[in-house]
Design an enzyme around this catalytic site. Structure first.
Site: not given
Lengths: 92, 439
Positions: B28, B103, B127
């Site tokens: 990420k 997210s 997330s």
């Protein structure tokens, strides 16, 4: 109309505190949304006062010199630098 | 077709021999990679190149993993749909036209589409688990303190953990094994309690010696497992999601588990408490972005306050501004006791409720998300509705507990539904074992 009505002057004040400029239409949109969101936060009034027992402990270590970023690495992402320093805007 | 799962495709190779030697692990884009730009999905960091690796990246490379790139995400982790990214939204490979969750939507989409074997996400209020649920993958949010946050660009540091996303529970457990463990550069990491006092530093060795690695726990054996089901986390959930949830519970029951329902009143206030705390921490954490050490090149006239405000208007997207402002409001004079202090009371209450519920159950179960994946663009205009979609995941972060999302099945339209299993602190083996009965 929500109970926690927020007007755009209040949003402007908070935006000043947070150092974020906002466009006029953003101010108005935020004022409307904040009323609704703060109404939801108001439900926290129903939370009883809680006896908080913390199980946290401090984590200590000896203070010793170790490698860290050198000046060049630390400055590599700075938009502006001068003689090994970050260069910022004027203070006043 | 491209799902826009990656912000930057740049391969980071490792020569090390190790458990991940033949695996690609997407990372990420809020986790620092030395020499490879790390944007947090924000225009503010579009050109930011970290001068060091996050601890988890070091551990991936030491384990032999290849990193194929940095994945798309809601800006600074602020979103439930991966639509607030400054680099455009990510599509859902498991339900095209729908959001992949957020997210960490890019990480989940990369795994679901086979563009990476495994991925790392971060979970501040769901997330990792939300995108796992929405893309039919597995995601683990570790106990707070199990995984180092050194090199993770902070959003709300009292809540967030880095966690694995994988096609199966066993593979997620293998990746967790690599990244878990204390780190002297993150003082909130700690020994998992099964390590003996005398042998500090050897938590993993201890567990491996007893033959009980995280991956070993993925044996699907749920005979005798007692599952608690908090009724508050079913209230108001989509009907088909609830049906799919009960089908998965039936499956676990058929394999020897039993369940009971439990009421946890505190959970009715958890999502609001979460947002007050997360926004307050965000308003402080994101104060550093002022265009001096990194950020867009400022060319404005004015004093520093005026210039910082201009850089921050230019660099931040709308959701980030909204949260910074609400956090600033909640902490400002006259409102601190009303919002922030009450939210901390709610957090303590949620913790106590979980402790009690976990005295009567090995794990707690709920639908990961109360709704199936939304259509793209649907939730952007209504922030409060988007926040409330996190009702089932945020309590876990407030209580610092571990949780896993595993595929539970699909709705009649073929949309993925996730089952969330919550365990006691440092009880990762428990949720891995239970989850592995399903995936």
């Amino acid at each position: 109309m929500s109970d926690s009505a927020v007007d755009s002057d209040e949003v402007r004040h908070v935006a000043d505190l947070a150092r974020v400029d906002l466009a006029e239409e953003e101010l108005e949109r935020f004022a409307e949304q904040f009323g609704e969101i703060l109404d939801a936060f108001e439900t926290l009034d129903e939370v009883p006062e809680i006896e908080r027992e913390s199980d946290l402990v401090n984590v200590m270590r000896p203070d010793e010199v170790r490698d860290s970023l050198d000046q060049e690495q630390a400055l590599q992402n700075a938009p502006e630098d001068e003689e090994g320093f970050f260069k910022g805007p004027k203070v006043s | 077709m491209s799902y826009n799962a990656f912000i930057t495709r740049e391969t980071i190779e490792s020569d090390a021999e190790g458990p991940l030697a033949d695996k690609t692990v997407a990372v990420k884009d809020n986790i620092s990679t030395e020499g490879v730009r790390t944007t947090c999905g924000s225009a503010m960091l579009e050109e930011y190149v970290p001068p060091y690796d996050a601890t988890v990246v070091e551990r991936l490379l030491d384990a032999g993993a290849t990193i194929p790139g940095k994945t798309n995400m809601d800006e600074f982790g602020m979103g439930t749909t991966t639509e607030t990214s400054a680099f455009g939204p990510t599509d859902n490979p498991a339900a095209e036209g729908r959001v992949p969750g957020g997210s960490s939507g890019g990480s989940a989409a990369a795994v679901a589409a086979g563009e990476a074997d495994l991925a790392l996400g971060t979970d501040t209020g769901g997330s990792v688990r939300c995108p796992a649920a929405f893309t039919g993958t597995v995601g683990i949010k570790p106990t707070y303190g199990l995984v180092s946050r050194y090199g993770l660009i902070a959003y709300a540091n009292s809540l967030e953990q880095i966690g694995p996303i994988a096609p199966s529970v066993e593979e997620a457990a293998e990746l967790l094994e690599v990244i878990a463990g204390p780190d002297e550069r993150d003082a909130t990491t700690r020994e998992a309690p099964w390590a003996s006092e005398e042998r500090a530093g050897d938590a993993r060795e201890q567990r491996e010696a007893s033959g009980d690695s995280y991956a070993d726990a993925a044996d699907g054996d749920v005979e005798g497992l007692e599952i608690g089901i908090p009724t508050e986390l079913l209230d108001g959930a989509d009907e088909e999601v609830v049906e799919t949830f009960w089908d998965a519970i039936d499956e676990l029951e058929a394999r020897g588990a039993s369940y009971h329902e439990v009421s946890m009143e505190s959970l009715e206030h958890a999502v609001e408490a979460y947002y007050v705390i997360a926004m307050s921490e965000a308003s402080s954490n994101l104060a550093r972005f002022d265009g001096v050490r990194y950020g867009p090149t400022p060319d404005y006239e004015g004093n520093w306050n005026e210039e910082f405000a201009a850089v921050r208007e230019e660099g931040f997207g709308e959701e980030v501004k909204r949260r910074i402002l609400l956090g600033t409001y909640a902490l400002s004079a006259g409102y601190h006791d009303k919002y922030y202090k009450q939210a901390q009371d709610a957090r303590a209450w949620v913790k106590q409720d979980f402790d009690s519920a976990l005295e009567e159950a090995d794990v707690l179960a709920s639908p990961t998300m109360p709704v199936p994946p939304m259509e793209r663009g649907e939730s952007l205009d209504d922030p409060l509705t988007m926040y409330l979609a996190d009702a089932n995941t945020t309590p876990v972060n407030l209580a610092n507990l571990p949780a896993i999302s595993v595929p539970a099945g699909e709705t009649s339209d073929g949309l993925p539904v996730g089952l969330q299993l919550i365990g006691p602190a440092f009880g990762e083996t428990e949720i891995i074992r239970a989850g592995s009965a399903l995936a």
